[in-house]
Design a protein around this motif. Structure first.
Motif, mmCIF file in Angstrom:
data_model
loop_
_atom_site.group_PDB
_atom_site.id
_atom_site.type_symbol
_atom_site.label_atom_id
_atom_site.label_comp_id
_atom_site.label_asym_id
_atom_site.label_seq_id
_atom_site.Cartn_x
_atom_site.Cartn_y
_atom_site.Cartn_z
ATOM 1 N N GLY A 51 0.818 -1.203 0.000
ATOM 2 C CA GLY A 51 0.000 0.000 0.000
ATOM 3 C C GLY A 51 0.853 1.255 0.000
ATOM 4 O O GLY A 51 0.550 2.229 -0.702
ATOM 5 N N PHE A 52 1.941 1.249 0.768
ATOM 6 C CA PHE A 52 2.853 2.390 0.817
ATOM 7 C C PHE A 52 3.588 2.545 -0.511
ATOM 8 O O PHE A 52 3.794 3.661 -1.003
ATOM 9 C CB PHE A 52 3.855 2.208 1.959
ATOM 10 C CG PHE A 52 4.354 3.503 2.536
ATOM 11 C CD1 PHE A 52 4.398 4.684 1.803
ATOM 12 C CD2 PHE A 52 4.794 3.554 3.849
ATOM 13 C CE1 PHE A 52 4.853 5.869 2.348
ATOM 14 C CE2 PHE A 52 5.254 4.738 4.412
ATOM 15 C CZ PHE A 52 5.286 5.896 3.641
ATOM 16 N N LEU A 53 3.985 1.417 -1.098
ATOM 17 C CA LEU A 53 4.658 1.467 -2.404
ATOM 18 C C LEU A 53 3.734 2.065 -3.458
ATOM 19 O O LEU A 53 4.166 2.872 -4.299
ATOM 20 C CB LEU A 53 5.087 0.059 -2.812
ATOM 21 C CG LEU A 53 5.830 -0.079 -4.142
ATOM 22 C CD1 LEU A 53 7.119 0.743 -4.150
ATOM 23 C CD2 LEU A 53 6.139 -1.559 -4.415
ATOM 24 N N LEU A 54 2.469 1.688 -3.421
ATOM 25 C CA LEU A 54 1.488 2.266 -4.334
ATOM 26 C C LEU A 54 1.392 3.769 -4.122
ATOM 27 O O LEU A 54 1.354 4.544 -5.096
ATOM 28 C CB LEU A 54 0.125 1.606 -4.117
ATOM 29 C CG LEU A 54 -1.056 2.187 -4.901
ATOM 30 C CD1 LEU A 54 -0.829 2.051 -6.402
ATOM 31 C CD2 LEU A 54 -2.360 1.491 -4.488
ATOM 32 N N VAL A 68 9.477 -6.530 0.944
ATOM 33 C CA VAL A 68 8.950 -5.668 -0.117
ATOM 34 C C VAL A 68 9.923 -4.527 -0.410
ATOM 35 O O VAL A 68 10.191 -4.198 -1.567
ATOM 36 C CB VAL A 68 7.560 -5.116 0.263
ATOM 37 C CG1 VAL A 68 7.073 -4.089 -0.768
ATOM 38 C CG2 VAL A 68 6.547 -6.255 0.375
ATOM 39 N N ALA A 69 10.483 -3.931 0.641
ATOM 40 C CA ALA A 69 11.408 -2.815 0.459
ATOM 41 C C ALA A 69 12.634 -3.242 -0.335
ATOM 42 O O ALA A 69 13.105 -2.505 -1.218
ATOM 43 C CB ALA A 69 11.833 -2.245 1.816
ATOM 44 N N TYR A 70 13.171 -4.428 -0.034
ATOM 45 C CA TYR A 70 14.396 -4.867 -0.701
ATOM 46 C C TYR A 70 14.137 -5.414 -2.106
ATOM 47 O O TYR A 70 14.752 -4.963 -3.080
ATOM 48 C CB TYR A 70 15.105 -5.927 0.138
ATOM 49 C CG TYR A 70 16.417 -6.353 -0.472
ATOM 50 C CD1 TYR A 70 17.545 -5.531 -0.378
ATOM 51 C CD2 TYR A 70 16.534 -7.551 -1.151
ATOM 52 C CE1 TYR A 70 18.749 -5.901 -0.952
ATOM 53 C CE2 TYR A 70 17.735 -7.939 -1.732
ATOM 54 C CZ TYR A 70 18.844 -7.107 -1.625
ATOM 55 O OH TYR A 70 20.039 -7.477 -2.208
ATOM 56 N N GLY A 112 13.723 -1.952 -8.429
ATOM 57 C CA GLY A 112 14.022 -0.546 -8.685
ATOM 58 C C GLY A 112 12.840 0.396 -8.569
ATOM 59 O O GLY A 112 12.913 1.539 -9.014
ATOM 60 N N LEU A 113 11.758 -0.058 -7.912
ATOM 61 C CA LEU A 113 10.556 0.765 -7.832
ATOM 62 C C LEU A 113 10.712 1.957 -6.893
ATOM 63 O O LEU A 113 9.940 2.912 -6.972
ATOM 64 C CB LEU A 113 9.368 -0.093 -7.403
ATOM 65 C CG LEU A 113 8.955 -1.194 -8.396
ATOM 66 C CD1 LEU A 113 7.816 -2.033 -7.837
ATOM 67 C CD2 LEU A 113 8.562 -0.597 -9.740
ATOM 68 N N THR A 114 11.703 1.887 -5.996
ATOM 69 C CA THR A 114 11.973 3.036 -5.116
ATOM 70 C C THR A 114 13.438 3.476 -5.219
ATOM 71 O O THR A 114 13.904 4.252 -4.379
ATOM 72 C CB THR A 114 11.671 2.691 -3.646
ATOM 73 O OG1 THR A 114 12.508 1.582 -3.237
ATOM 74 C CG2 THR A 114 10.219 2.325 -3.451
ATOM 75 N N GLY A 115 14.143 2.991 -6.231
ATOM 76 C CA GLY A 115 15.582 3.183 -6.264
ATOM 77 C C GLY A 115 16.120 4.196 -7.252
ATOM 78 O O GLY A 115 17.339 4.344 -7.366
ATOM 79 N N LEU A 171 12.900 7.618 -5.835
ATOM 80 C CA LEU A 171 13.930 7.640 -4.810
ATOM 81 C C LEU A 171 13.886 8.958 -4.036
ATOM 82 O O LEU A 171 13.984 8.967 -2.800
ATOM 83 C CB LEU A 171 15.313 7.462 -5.440
ATOM 84 C CG LEU A 171 16.506 7.590 -4.483
ATOM 85 C CD1 LEU A 171 16.403 6.585 -3.343
ATOM 86 C CD2 LEU A 171 17.817 7.415 -5.246
ATOM 87 N N GLU A 172 13.722 10.046 -4.739
ATOM 88 C CA GLU A 172 13.646 11.351 -4.079
ATOM 89 C C GLU A 172 12.488 11.386 -3.077
ATOM 90 O O GLU A 172 12.621 11.917 -1.970
ATOM 91 C CB GLU A 172 13.460 12.460 -5.119
ATOM 92 C CG GLU A 172 14.660 12.673 -6.028
ATOM 93 C CD GLU A 172 14.389 13.689 -7.118
ATOM 94 O OE1 GLU A 172 13.308 14.330 -7.072
ATOM 95 O OE2 GLU A 172 15.226 13.835 -8.022
#
Length: 279
Positions: A42-45, A123-125, A132-135, A140-141
Protein backbone atom coordinates in the motif's frame (compact mmCIF):
# COMPACT_ATOMS: atom_id res chain seq x y z
CA UNK A 1 -26.09 -4.30 5.15
CA UNK A 2 -26.09 -5.20 8.86
CA UNK A 3 -23.69 -3.64 11.33
CA UNK A 4 -22.92 -4.06 14.99
CA UNK A 5 -23.32 -1.35 17.61
CA UNK A 6 -20.26 -0.27 19.64
CA UNK A 7 -20.90 -2.67 22.53
CA UNK A 8 -21.27 -5.51 20.08
CA UNK A 9 -18.05 -4.50 18.32
CA UNK A 10 -16.28 -4.53 21.68
CA UNK A 11 -17.40 -8.11 22.29
CA UNK A 12 -16.35 -9.19 18.80
CA UNK A 13 -12.97 -7.52 19.30
CA UNK A 14 -12.38 -9.38 22.57
CA UNK A 15 -13.15 -12.63 20.79
CA UNK A 16 -10.82 -11.77 17.90
CA UNK A 17 -8.02 -10.71 20.23
CA UNK A 18 -8.31 -14.00 22.09
CA UNK A 19 -8.20 -15.98 18.84
CA UNK A 20 -5.09 -14.11 17.68
CA UNK A 21 -3.20 -15.09 20.81
CA UNK A 22 -4.21 -18.74 20.59
CA UNK A 23 -3.34 -19.21 16.90
CA UNK A 24 -0.61 -21.69 15.98
CA UNK A 25 2.91 -20.27 15.78
CA UNK A 26 3.24 -20.95 12.06
CA UNK A 27 -0.08 -19.21 11.43
CA UNK A 28 1.01 -16.14 13.42
CA UNK A 29 4.34 -15.92 11.58
CA UNK A 30 2.92 -16.42 8.09
CA UNK A 31 0.04 -13.99 8.59
CA UNK A 32 2.43 -11.51 10.24
CA UNK A 33 4.72 -11.66 7.20
CA UNK A 34 1.74 -11.06 4.93
CA UNK A 35 0.53 -8.18 7.09
CA UNK A 36 3.87 -6.39 6.85
CA UNK A 37 4.06 -7.05 3.12
CA UNK A 38 0.50 -5.83 2.46
CA UNK A 39 1.02 -2.53 4.31
CA UNK A 40 4.28 -2.07 2.40
CA UNK A 41 2.53 -2.66 -0.92
CA UNK A 42 0.00 0.00 0.00
CA UNK A 43 2.85 2.39 0.82
CA UNK A 44 4.66 1.47 -2.40
CA UNK A 45 1.49 2.27 -4.33
CA UNK A 46 1.31 5.61 -2.53
CA UNK A 47 4.88 6.48 -3.56
CA UNK A 48 4.43 5.40 -7.18
CA UNK A 49 1.28 7.50 -7.48
CA UNK A 50 2.44 10.74 -5.86
CA UNK A 51 6.17 10.91 -6.60
CA UNK A 52 5.76 12.43 -10.05
CA UNK A 53 2.83 14.70 -9.25
CA UNK A 54 3.32 18.38 -10.15
CA UNK A 55 4.20 20.70 -7.27
CA UNK A 56 1.24 22.92 -8.17
CA UNK A 57 -1.12 20.35 -6.67
CA UNK A 58 0.22 21.10 -3.20
CA UNK A 59 -1.48 19.15 -0.40
CA UNK A 60 -3.86 17.52 -2.89
CA UNK A 61 -0.96 15.22 -3.75
CA UNK A 62 -0.86 14.00 -0.15
CA UNK A 63 -4.60 13.40 -0.24
CA UNK A 64 -4.27 11.31 -3.41
CA UNK A 65 -1.52 9.21 -1.85
CA UNK A 66 -3.52 8.82 1.34
CA UNK A 67 -6.54 7.67 -0.68
CA UNK A 68 -4.65 4.69 -2.18
CA UNK A 69 -2.69 3.66 0.92
CA UNK A 70 -5.67 1.88 2.60
CA UNK A 71 -5.22 -0.96 0.09
CA UNK A 72 -2.72 -2.44 2.55
CA UNK A 73 -5.06 -2.57 5.54
CA UNK A 74 -7.94 -3.78 3.37
CA UNK A 75 -5.79 -6.74 2.27
CA UNK A 76 -4.78 -7.46 5.86
CA UNK A 77 -8.32 -7.51 7.21
CA UNK A 78 -10.16 -9.05 4.26
CA UNK A 79 -7.62 -11.31 2.53
CA UNK A 80 -6.00 -12.41 5.79
CA UNK A 81 -3.04 -11.04 7.70
CA UNK A 82 -1.86 -10.02 11.14
CA UNK A 83 -0.88 -6.38 11.63
CA UNK A 84 0.90 -5.11 14.71
CA UNK A 85 -1.11 -1.90 15.02
CA UNK A 86 -4.41 -3.76 14.84
CA UNK A 87 -3.21 -6.31 17.38
CA UNK A 88 -2.15 -3.45 19.66
CA UNK A 89 -5.87 -2.78 20.07
CA UNK A 90 -7.51 -6.23 19.91
CA UNK A 91 -5.01 -8.14 22.04
CA UNK A 92 -4.86 -5.58 24.90
CA UNK A 93 -8.67 -5.49 24.94
CA UNK A 94 -8.74 -9.27 25.35
CA UNK A 95 -6.19 -8.89 28.17
CA UNK A 96 -8.19 -6.14 29.90
CA UNK A 97 -11.25 -8.38 29.63
CA UNK A 98 -9.17 -11.14 31.35
CA UNK A 99 -9.50 -13.59 28.47
CA UNK A 100 -5.71 -13.94 28.07
CA UNK A 101 -2.62 -13.45 30.23
CA UNK A 102 -0.16 -10.57 30.10
CA UNK A 103 2.57 -12.92 28.83
CA UNK A 104 0.32 -14.20 26.03
CA UNK A 105 -0.40 -10.62 24.96
CA UNK A 106 3.28 -9.64 25.04
CA UNK A 107 4.33 -12.77 23.16
CA UNK A 108 1.83 -12.09 20.38
CA UNK A 109 2.93 -8.47 19.95
CA UNK A 110 6.61 -9.50 19.84
CA UNK A 111 6.00 -12.22 17.24
CA UNK A 112 3.90 -9.91 15.06
CA UNK A 113 6.52 -7.15 15.33
CA UNK A 114 9.19 -9.53 14.02
CA UNK A 115 7.08 -11.08 11.27
CA UNK A 116 5.70 -7.70 10.12
CA UNK A 117 9.28 -6.41 9.92
CA UNK A 118 10.36 -9.36 7.76
CA UNK A 119 7.41 -8.85 5.39
CA UNK A 120 7.99 -5.11 5.13
CA UNK A 121 11.74 -5.43 4.52
CA UNK A 122 11.04 -8.12 1.92
CA UNK A 123 8.95 -5.67 -0.12
CA UNK A 124 11.41 -2.81 0.46
CA UNK A 125 14.40 -4.87 -0.70
CA UNK A 126 13.04 -7.04 -3.49
CA UNK A 127 10.37 -4.78 -5.01
CA UNK A 128 11.86 -1.44 -4.03
CA UNK A 129 15.61 -2.05 -4.37
CA UNK A 130 16.03 -5.07 -6.67
CA UNK A 131 13.19 -4.24 -9.05
CA UNK A 132 14.02 -0.55 -8.69
CA UNK A 133 10.56 0.76 -7.83
CA UNK A 134 11.97 3.04 -5.12
CA UNK A 135 15.58 3.18 -6.26
CA UNK A 136 15.77 5.86 -8.93
CA UNK A 137 14.46 9.19 -10.17
CA UNK A 138 11.53 10.90 -8.53
CA UNK A 139 10.62 7.72 -6.65
CA UNK A 140 13.93 7.64 -4.81
CA UNK A 141 13.65 11.35 -4.08
CA UNK A 142 10.19 10.81 -2.59
CA UNK A 143 11.32 7.88 -0.45
CA UNK A 144 14.29 9.82 0.92
CA UNK A 145 12.14 12.90 1.56
CA UNK A 146 9.44 10.94 3.38
CA UNK A 147 11.96 8.96 5.43
CA UNK A 148 13.69 12.21 6.44
CA UNK A 149 10.42 13.61 7.79
CA UNK A 150 9.95 10.51 9.94
CA UNK A 151 13.53 10.53 11.25
CA UNK A 152 13.55 14.26 11.97
CA UNK A 153 10.96 13.90 14.75
CA UNK A 154 12.23 13.93 18.33
CA UNK A 155 11.45 11.01 20.65
CA UNK A 156 8.44 12.82 22.10
CA UNK A 157 7.18 13.95 18.68
CA UNK A 158 7.46 10.43 17.25
CA UNK A 159 5.73 8.98 20.33
CA UNK A 160 2.79 11.40 20.21
CA UNK A 161 2.53 11.02 16.43
CA UNK A 162 2.38 7.25 16.95
CA UNK A 163 -0.54 7.71 19.34
CA UNK A 164 -2.48 9.71 16.76
CA UNK A 165 -1.73 7.16 14.07
CA UNK A 166 -2.94 4.12 15.91
CA UNK A 167 -5.93 5.87 17.40
CA UNK A 168 -7.14 6.11 13.80
CA UNK A 169 -5.81 2.76 12.53
CA UNK A 170 -7.27 0.89 15.51
CA UNK A 171 -10.60 2.61 14.83
CA UNK A 172 -10.38 1.44 11.21
CA UNK A 173 -9.97 -2.13 12.48
CA UNK A 174 -12.78 -1.54 15.00
CA UNK A 175 -15.13 -0.35 12.28
CA UNK A 176 -14.26 -3.32 10.05
CA UNK A 177 -15.34 -5.62 12.90
CA UNK A 178 -18.63 -3.72 12.97
CA UNK A 179 -19.76 -4.84 9.53
CA UNK A 180 -20.78 -8.31 8.38
CA UNK A 181 -20.03 -7.82 4.67
CA UNK A 182 -17.04 -6.91 2.52
CA UNK A 183 -18.24 -3.54 1.21
CA UNK A 184 -19.07 -2.29 4.70
CA UNK A 185 -15.69 -3.41 5.99
CA UNK A 186 -13.87 -1.59 3.16
CA UNK A 187 -15.72 1.65 3.90
CA UNK A 188 -14.98 1.32 7.61
CA UNK A 189 -11.28 0.75 6.93
CA UNK A 190 -10.81 3.37 4.24
CA UNK A 191 -11.49 6.72 5.84
CA UNK A 192 -9.65 6.46 9.20
CA UNK A 193 -6.64 4.98 7.38
CA UNK A 194 -6.70 7.71 4.75
CA UNK A 195 -6.93 10.30 7.52
CA UNK A 196 -3.81 9.14 9.39
CA UNK A 197 -1.75 9.12 6.17
CA UNK A 198 -2.98 12.54 5.04
CA UNK A 199 -2.26 14.00 8.49
CA UNK A 200 1.24 12.50 8.49
CA UNK A 201 1.15 10.43 11.67
CA UNK A 202 3.82 7.75 12.20
CA UNK A 203 2.91 4.09 11.68
CA UNK A 204 5.46 1.58 12.93
CA UNK A 205 4.84 -1.00 10.18
CA UNK A 206 4.73 1.57 7.38
CA UNK A 207 8.06 2.85 8.68
CA UNK A 208 9.39 -0.72 8.52
CA UNK A 209 9.07 -0.36 4.76
CA UNK A 210 9.86 3.31 4.18
CA UNK A 211 13.03 3.78 6.20
CA UNK A 212 14.71 0.48 5.16
CA UNK A 213 13.83 1.34 1.54
CA UNK A 214 15.90 4.51 1.95
CA UNK A 215 18.65 2.60 3.76
CA UNK A 216 18.94 0.09 0.91
CA UNK A 217 19.64 3.02 -1.44
CA UNK A 218 22.47 4.32 0.75
CA UNK A 219 20.62 6.88 2.88
CA UNK A 220 20.48 6.94 6.69
CA UNK A 221 21.43 4.04 8.93
CA UNK A 222 19.90 1.19 10.91
CA UNK A 223 20.84 3.03 14.11
CA UNK A 224 18.79 6.04 13.03
CA UNK A 225 15.92 3.71 12.20
CA UNK A 226 16.07 2.11 15.67
CA UNK A 227 15.89 5.53 17.31
CA UNK A 228 12.66 6.12 15.36
CA UNK A 229 11.28 2.61 15.85
CA UNK A 230 11.16 2.66 19.65
CA UNK A 231 8.99 5.77 20.22
CA UNK A 232 6.70 5.00 17.27
CA UNK A 233 6.16 1.43 18.53
CA UNK A 234 5.36 2.72 22.01
CA UNK A 235 3.11 5.47 20.66
CA UNK A 236 1.20 3.04 18.45
CA UNK A 237 0.73 0.72 21.43
CA UNK A 238 -0.57 3.60 23.54
CA UNK A 239 -2.97 4.74 20.81
CA UNK A 240 -4.43 1.28 20.29
CA UNK A 241 -4.40 -0.04 23.86
CA UNK A 242 -5.41 3.09 25.77
CA UNK A 243 -7.33 5.37 23.42
CA UNK A 244 -9.38 2.57 21.83
CA UNK A 245 -9.20 -0.71 23.77
CA UNK A 246 -9.24 0.67 27.32
CA UNK A 247 -11.65 3.46 26.45
CA UNK A 248 -14.25 1.14 24.96
CA UNK A 249 -13.75 -1.47 27.68
CA UNK A 250 -14.56 1.20 30.26
CA UNK A 251 -17.58 2.35 28.27
CA UNK A 252 -19.09 -0.98 27.27
CA UNK A 253 -17.50 -3.99 28.98
CA UNK A 254 -16.58 -2.93 32.50
CA UNK A 255 -20.00 -3.83 33.87
CA UNK A 256 -21.28 -7.35 33.03
CA UNK A 257 -24.10 -7.26 30.49
CA UNK A 258 -25.99 -9.71 28.33
CA UNK A 259 -24.15 -10.61 25.17
CA UNK A 260 -25.37 -8.00 22.73
CA UNK A 261 -23.88 -9.96 19.83
CA UNK A 262 -26.06 -12.94 20.70
CA UNK A 263 -29.09 -10.70 21.13
CA UNK A 264 -28.40 -9.04 17.78
CA UNK A 265 -28.09 -12.41 16.07
CA UNK A 266 -31.39 -13.48 17.63
CA UNK A 267 -33.06 -10.26 16.45
CA UNK A 268 -31.71 -10.68 12.91
CA UNK A 269 -32.91 -14.30 12.87
CA UNK A 270 -36.37 -13.20 13.99
CA UNK A 271 -36.49 -10.49 11.34
CA UNK A 272 -35.40 -12.92 8.64
CA UNK A 273 -38.08 -15.39 9.75
CA UNK A 274 -40.74 -12.67 9.61
CA UNK A 275 -39.67 -11.72 6.09
CA UNK A 276 -39.88 -15.34 4.93
CA UNK A 277 -43.38 -15.66 6.38
CA UNK A 278 -44.48 -12.51 4.58
CA UNK A 279 -43.06 -13.81 1.35
Amino acid sequence: MAYYKPQQIAEVTVENGTKKVHSRLVTVLVLGFLGGAFISLGFLLNIRVVAGAPAELGSITNLIGAAVFPLGLILVLLAGGELLTGNMMAVPLARIAKKISTWEAMKNLILITISNFVGAVFVAYFFGHIVGLTGSGVYLEKVVEMAAHKLDDSFVQAFVSGIGCNWLVALAVWLSYGSDNMSGKILGIWFPTMAFVAIGFQHVVANMFLIPAAIFEGYYSWGEYLINFVPVWLGNLTGGAIFVAAAYWAAYLREPQDSSVALAAKDQSSQASAVRKQA
